[in-house]
Design an enzyme around this catalytic site. Structure first.
Site, PDB file in Angstrom:
ATOM      1  N   GLU A 137      -3.731   8.105   7.652  1.00  0.00           N
ATOM      2  CA  GLU A 137      -4.806   7.361   6.839  1.00  0.00           C
ATOM      3  C   GLU A 137      -5.180   6.219   7.671  1.00  0.00           C
ATOM      4  O   GLU A 137      -6.353   6.050   7.839  1.00  0.00           O
ATOM      5  CB  GLU A 137      -4.359   6.805   5.668  1.00  0.00           C
ATOM      6  CG  GLU A 137      -5.553   5.976   4.816  1.00  0.00           C
ATOM      7  CD  GLU A 137      -4.845   5.638   3.315  1.00  0.00           C
ATOM      8  OE1 GLU A 137      -5.537   4.747   2.750  1.00  0.00           O
ATOM      9  OE2 GLU A 137      -3.864   5.983   2.986  1.00  0.00           O
ATOM     10  N   GLU A 167       1.961   1.786  -3.310  1.00  0.00           N
ATOM     11  CA  GLU A 167       1.001   2.344  -4.486  1.00  0.00           C
ATOM     12  C   GLU A 167       1.030   3.988  -4.174  1.00  0.00           C
ATOM     13  O   GLU A 167       0.820   4.917  -5.073  1.00  0.00           O
ATOM     14  CB  GLU A 167      -0.290   2.187  -3.553  1.00  0.00           C
ATOM     15  CG  GLU A 167      -1.558   2.632  -4.349  1.00  0.00           C
ATOM     16  CD  GLU A 167      -2.730   2.821  -3.714  1.00  0.00           C
ATOM     17  OE1 GLU A 167      -3.295   3.761  -3.419  1.00  0.00           O
ATOM     18  OE2 GLU A 167      -2.889   1.754  -2.873  1.00  0.00           O
ATOM     19  N   HIS A 172       0.957  -1.252  -0.045  1.00  0.00           N
ATOM     20  CA  HIS A 172       0.028   0.013   0.013  1.00  0.00           C
ATOM     21  C   HIS A 172       0.949   1.286  -0.181  1.00  0.00           C
ATOM     22  O   HIS A 172       0.450   2.143  -0.775  1.00  0.00           O
ATOM     23  CB  HIS A 172      -1.178   0.138   1.179  1.00  0.00           C
ATOM     24  CG  HIS A 172      -1.707   1.199   1.371  1.00  0.00           C
ATOM     25  ND1 HIS A 172      -1.290   2.167   2.403  1.00  0.00           N
ATOM     26  CD2 HIS A 172      -2.642   1.888   0.645  1.00  0.00           C
ATOM     27  CE1 HIS A 172      -2.253   3.124   2.351  1.00  0.00           C
ATOM     28  NE2 HIS A 172      -3.173   2.954   1.472  1.00  0.00           N
TER      29      HIS A 172
END
Length: 301
Positions: free
Chosen positions: A162, A85, A82
């Site tokens: 996040e 990404e 992630h």
């Protein structure tokens, strides 16, 4: 009179059944509408291409899926897929940080990305005549990503925030994270896609680049396009734009062969000892030894 009512209802039931049978018979012989008929082919560099022809609008949706996700991370590096990404938008040899997104927006398009346990996807939607622009820059960052600590360190804080907002601030998300970690004791699926907080903090530039070089290559990717043009035009465009990545090949997925270690921590999920975990409690998220498995975990691909 009272006896006539059941007979009347029986007659209505029979009529309804006959009508339903007639409708089924009427439509049984008609061909079923097909949602799409994809054309698939593989380029010389191993890139698989799936083209879905859709002429309802002069718009193309361009998606690149890499066959790598959170389940491919090594123990102690949860969240790396992630994290990468996020870092894929930080620039290449020819593009600066964020410039990829700026180019898509300047051409009237939209774009984003996502990560799962098994794959990572990047997608753009643009006008049909702007497809070459998208393919050019997507092929560029497939092989020419450039990272530095100055770019990676602030983005790590973005990912931590996040996690705080999506996991730490959501009791339901915390529950699902705990369930996953408890259900998949000896499988990579036990790792949350976003990663454990203490391990996200340890992710490095070198680790991200190593993960990128190992998995991001044409032979480990699938290009999916929904467009109004014919498949052979898509093949020509994909072949021309992916030539720069032709010599890079990703690692082939192989069975892990080693059970995941048992993790008993009170920092990231509820203070409940997982079944089979004999290690002592830990308040700092350590990785104690795993109990010996009774059977060899099934190989996954």
């Amino acid at each position: 009179m009272r006896a006539a009512a059941p007979m009347h209802r029986r007659a209505l039931t029979i009529r309804a059944g006959v009508l339903a049978l007639a409708v089924v018979t009427l439509f049984a012989g008609r061909p079923q509408a097909k949602v799409f008929e994809p054309e698939t082919f593989t380029l010389d560099n191993g890139l698989r291409v799936v083209v879905i022809t859709n002429r309802r609008a002069p718009i193309v949706t361009h998606m690149v899926y890499y066959r790598v996700g959170a389940a491919d991370e090594t123990p102690g590096e949860s969240g790396l897929a992630h994290f990468l990404e996020h870092l894929m938008f930080k620039g290449t040899e020819t593009l600066g940080p964020g410039e990829f997104s700026e180019i898509i927006a300047a051409n009237g398009g939209t774009e984003n990305a996502f990560t799962s346990s098994d794959y990572t996807g990047y997608y753009q939607s643009v006008a049909r005549d702007r497809l070459e622009i998208v393919m050019k820059h997507e092929a560029d960052r497939m092989t020419n990503l450039r990272l530095s600590d100055e770019l990676v360190d602030p983005e790590r804080e973005v990912v931590l925030e996040e996690r705080r907002s999506r996991i730490g601030n959501e009791p339901g998300s915390q529950l699902w994270e705990m369930i996953g970690a408890t259900m998949f004791l000896n499988h990579p699926y036990r790792r949350p896609v976003i990663g454990w907080e203490h391990e996200i903090r340890q992710l490095s530039t070198e680790g991200a680049l190593a993960f990128y070089r190992r998995w991001y290559a044409p032979n480990n990717a699938i290009l999916s396009m929904r467009r109004a043009a014919s498949p052979w035009k898509a093949s020509r465009s994909a072949s021309r734009r992916s030539r720069s990545a032709i010599w890079r090949r990703a690692t082939t997925r192989t069975p892990t062969g080693t059970p995941m270690p048992c993790r008993c921590s009170t920092t990231s999920w509820a203070a409940a000892r997982p079944a089979g975990c004999t290690a002592p409690w830990s308040s700092n998220g350590v990785w104690p030894p795993a109990p010996a498995p009774t059977t060899t975990p099934a190989a996954w691909t």
